[in-house]
Design an enzyme around this catalytic site. Structure first.
Site, PDB file in Angstrom:
ATOM      1  N   ALA A  37       0.775  -1.787  -0.025  1.00  0.00           N
ATOM      2  CA  ALA A  37      -0.004   0.102   0.268  1.00  0.00           C
ATOM      3  C   ALA A  37       0.725   1.203  -0.188  1.00  0.00           C
ATOM      4  O   ALA A  37       0.757   2.046   0.849  1.00  0.00           O
ATOM      5  CB  ALA A  37      -0.834  -0.098   1.352  1.00  0.00           C
ATOM      6  N   GLY A  41       5.931   8.311   0.868  1.00  0.00           N
ATOM      7  CA  GLY A  41       7.020   8.269   1.920  1.00  0.00           C
ATOM      8  C   GLY A  41       7.828   6.875   2.073  1.00  0.00           C
ATOM      9  O   GLY A  41       9.051   6.654   2.048  1.00  0.00           O
ATOM     10  N   HIS A  42       7.144   6.170   1.153  1.00  0.00           N
ATOM     11  CA  HIS A  42       7.989   4.747   0.641  1.00  0.00           C
ATOM     12  C   HIS A  42       8.507   5.113  -0.180  1.00  0.00           C
ATOM     13  O   HIS A  42       9.952   4.504   0.153  1.00  0.00           O
ATOM     14  CB  HIS A  42       7.062   3.652   0.913  1.00  0.00           C
ATOM     15  CG  HIS A  42       6.247   2.893   1.351  1.00  0.00           C
ATOM     16  ND1 HIS A  42       4.472   3.395   1.178  1.00  0.00           N
ATOM     17  CD2 HIS A  42       5.884   1.941   2.901  1.00  0.00           C
ATOM     18  CE1 HIS A  42       3.964   2.407   2.854  1.00  0.00           C
ATOM     19  NE2 HIS A  42       4.956   2.021   3.075  1.00  0.00           N
ATOM     20  N   GLU A 153      11.519   7.847  10.030  1.00  0.00           N
ATOM     21  CA  GLU A 153      10.972   7.650  10.918  1.00  0.00           C
ATOM     22  C   GLU A 153       9.679   7.988  11.319  1.00  0.00           C
ATOM     23  O   GLU A 153       9.334   8.244  12.800  1.00  0.00           O
ATOM     24  CB  GLU A 153      11.503   9.584  11.196  1.00  0.00           C
ATOM     25  CG  GLU A 153      12.904   9.139  10.968  1.00  0.00           C
ATOM     26  CD  GLU A 153      13.797  10.965  11.353  1.00  0.00           C
ATOM     27  OE1 GLU A 153      13.062  12.335  11.657  1.00  0.00           O
ATOM     28  OE2 GLU A 153      14.941  11.017  11.661  1.00  0.00           O
ATOM     29  N   LYS A 154       8.758   7.691  10.597  1.00  0.00           N
ATOM     30  CA  LYS A 154       7.167   7.816  11.431  1.00  0.00           C
ATOM     31  C   LYS A 154       7.191   6.995  12.262  1.00  0.00           C
ATOM     32  O   LYS A 154       5.794   6.905  13.355  1.00  0.00           O
ATOM     33  CB  LYS A 154       6.480   8.330   9.641  1.00  0.00           C
ATOM     34  CG  LYS A 154       5.605   7.611  10.125  1.00  0.00           C
ATOM     35  CD  LYS A 154       4.027   8.054  10.111  1.00  0.00           C
ATOM     36  CE  LYS A 154       2.771   7.970  10.461  1.00  0.00           C
ATOM     37  NZ  LYS A 154       2.286   6.781  10.625  1.00  0.00           N
ATOM     38  N   ASP A 155       7.054   6.427  11.920  1.00  0.00           N
ATOM     39  CA  ASP A 155       7.416   4.860  13.300  1.00  0.00           C
ATOM     40  C   ASP A 155       8.563   4.753  14.024  1.00  0.00           C
ATOM     41  O   ASP A 155       9.406   4.178  13.954  1.00  0.00           O
ATOM     42  CB  ASP A 155       7.436   3.337  12.184  1.00  0.00           C
ATOM     43  CG  ASP A 155       6.067   3.994  11.797  1.00  0.00           C
ATOM     44  OD1 ASP A 155       5.289   3.724  12.075  1.00  0.00           O
ATOM     45  OD2 ASP A 155       5.928   2.817  10.287  1.00  0.00           O
ATOM     46  N   GLN A 158       9.713   2.228  16.445  1.00  0.00           N
ATOM     47  CA  GLN A 158      10.284   1.122  15.824  1.00  0.00           C
ATOM     48  C   GLN A 158      11.368   0.936  15.304  1.00  0.00           C
ATOM     49  O   GLN A 158      12.698   0.175  15.151  1.00  0.00           O
ATOM     50  CB  GLN A 158       9.698   0.517  14.206  1.00  0.00           C
ATOM     51  CG  GLN A 158       9.657  -0.273  12.977  1.00  0.00           C
ATOM     52  CD  GLN A 158       8.857  -0.424  12.104  1.00  0.00           C
ATOM     53  OE1 GLN A 158       8.063  -1.160  12.406  1.00  0.00           O
ATOM     54  NE2 GLN A 158       9.086   0.479  11.505  1.00  0.00           N
ATOM     55  N   LEU A 189       2.139  10.920   5.957  1.00  0.00           N
ATOM     56  CA  LEU A 189       1.821   9.909   5.034  1.00  0.00           C
ATOM     57  C   LEU A 189       1.988   8.310   5.723  1.00  0.00           C
ATOM     58  O   LEU A 189       3.002   8.106   6.360  1.00  0.00           O
ATOM     59  CB  LEU A 189       2.547   9.507   3.670  1.00  0.00           C
ATOM     60  CG  LEU A 189       2.196  11.166   3.111  1.00  0.00           C
ATOM     61  CD1 LEU A 189       2.991  10.617   1.726  1.00  0.00           C
ATOM     62  CD2 LEU A 189       0.778  12.253   2.650  1.00  0.00           C
ATOM     63  N   ARG A 192      -2.432   3.754   6.235  1.00  0.00           N
ATOM     64  CA  ARG A 192      -3.785   3.159   6.820  1.00  0.00           C
ATOM     65  C   ARG A 192      -4.977   4.834   6.719  1.00  0.00           C
ATOM     66  O   ARG A 192      -6.024   5.102   7.315  1.00  0.00           O
ATOM     67  CB  ARG A 192      -3.495   3.373   8.733  1.00  0.00           C
ATOM     68  CG  ARG A 192      -3.082   2.347   8.877  1.00  0.00           C
ATOM     69  CD  ARG A 192      -3.294   1.704  10.227  1.00  0.00           C
ATOM     70  NE  ARG A 192      -3.434   0.133  10.897  1.00  0.00           N
ATOM     71  CZ  ARG A 192      -1.687  -0.215  10.907  1.00  0.00           C
ATOM     72  NH1 ARG A 192      -0.724   0.669  11.160  1.00  0.00           N
ATOM     73  NH2 ARG A 192      -1.504  -1.948  11.414  1.00  0.00           N
TER      74      ARG A 192
HETATM   75  O1  PAF Z   1       7.029  -0.245   9.132  1.00  0.00           O
HETATM   76  C1  PAF Z   1       6.401  -1.185   8.257  1.00  0.00           C
HETATM   77  O2  PAF Z   1       5.830  -1.193   7.663  1.00  0.00           O
HETATM   78  C2  PAF Z   1       6.688  -2.689   8.568  1.00  0.00           C
HETATM   79  O3  PAF Z   1       6.270  -2.734  10.669  1.00  0.00           O
HETATM   80  C3  PAF Z   1       7.815  -3.576   8.209  1.00  0.00           C
HETATM   81  C4  PAF Z   1       8.855  -3.264   8.676  1.00  0.00           C
HETATM   82  C5  PAF Z   1       7.708  -3.610   7.111  1.00  0.00           C
HETATM   83  C6  PAF Z   1       7.572  -4.930   9.475  1.00  0.00           C
HETATM   84  O4  PAF Z   1       6.936  -6.221   8.598  1.00  0.00           O
END
Ligand code: PAF
Length: 287
Positions: A37, A41-42, A153-155, A158, A189, A192
């Site tokens: 999706a 950003g990706h 950095e959005k997450d 993580q 972005l 979800r």
């Molecule tokens: O940030 C994400 O999209 C997910 O948490 C990741 C790092 C691809 C792991 O499933």
């Protein structure tokens, strides 16, 4: 069999064969793990990997281990064809599309348990989440064996969990952080965001404004509890529910004291609009 525009691999052996051919040419490899999706950003993460490495692999895998029962695993948007078009335009070199049989084959019995930066914040609402992320990311990094892997950095929590994982398990990959890409009104972005109704989409933009004000209050010398209280009240007024609004040490996510800011911090929040959960964060520097 999907007819994609760029080379793809669905098994570890086909993935490694392609990467081995690059290694034979002494090319460096960057990796961008995603759940698909894709949005700008990706693609910015792919560009960052491209700037660092000769070849870039992006994976698309919606990881069941990071969703609890009742979360949006089934509903999570899946759009491999559109994603592959975007990755082609971003000059990605290979899409890795593992199936669940490849990631969690029958008899799979290992899970990575993370602490440190994984504690609190997201884990309070989603206790399963970071163990699921760490397990799949360790596996993907080991399958791809890149020189560099890029996370947004959005997450932010993580990102720190993954840095800790890589350090603790000597995974031998450089983790690079990609800045959050935002809509014009500041909304970060996120895949979800597609769940938001038009009205909630308007309200969602407040989150970044509240966090920027939180950071500005800290930079102006307000104490951490004072600045946090203002941000909390703004979130409570603007959203349907607030999971957390916090300022934490930028490097470790350790709680800060009750004084004014003395070290670089990160302000982070998770709020809910209807059934959609939004997270965001930004840097806060001492005055
Ligand atoms: O940030 C994400 O999209 C997910 O948490 C990741 C790092 C691809 C792991 O499933």
């Amino acid at each position: 069999m999907l007819n994609l525009q760029i080379p793809s691999a669905t098994t570890v052996s086909s993935l490694r064969a392609r990467i081995r051919s690059w290694r034979d040419e002494r090319l460096t490899v960057g990796f961008v793990p995603t759940m698909g999706a894709l949005h700008a950003g990706h693609l910015a993460l792919v560009q960052l990997a491209k700037a660092q490495c000769d070849r870039v692999v992006a994976s698309i895998y919606v990881n069941p281990a990071q969703f609890a029962p009742g979360e949006d695993f089934e509903a999570y948007p899946r759009s491999v064809i559109e994603d592959s078009q975007q990755l082609t335009e971003a000059h990605c070199d290979l899409i890795y599309l593992p199936t669940t049989e490849v990631i969690y084959p029958e008899g799979f019995a290992t899970s990575i348990s993370v602490a440190g930066p994984a504690e609190g914040l997201e884990s309070d609402a989603r206790p399963h989440f970071f163990n699921g992320v760490a397990t799949v990311v360790a596996k993907l990094l080991n399958q791809v064996r890149p020189d560099v892997a890029v996370f947004g950095e959005k997450d932010y929590q993580q990102l720190l969990v993954i840095r800790q994982l890589v350090r603790d398990l000597d995974l031998g990959v450089d983790i690079i952080a990609g800045e959050t890409v935002r809509e014009r009104d500041g909304l970060a972005l996120s895949s979800r965001n597609a769940y938001l109704t038009p009205q909630d989409r308007q309200r969602a933009a407040q989150l970044n404004r509240i966090l920027r004000q939180f950071a500005a209050d800290l930079a102006a010398g307000k104490t951490v509890p004072q600045a946090r209280q203002t941000a909390l009240e703004a979130c409570e007024a603007g959203f349907d529910a607030v999971d957390y609004v916090e300022a934490r040490c930028a490097d470790t996510l350790a709680p800060l004291g009750d004084a004014a800011l003395e070290v670089p911090a990160r302000v982070l929040a998770a709020v809910r609009l209807g059934s959609t959960r939004l997270i965001d964060n930004c840097a806060a520097l001492p005055s």
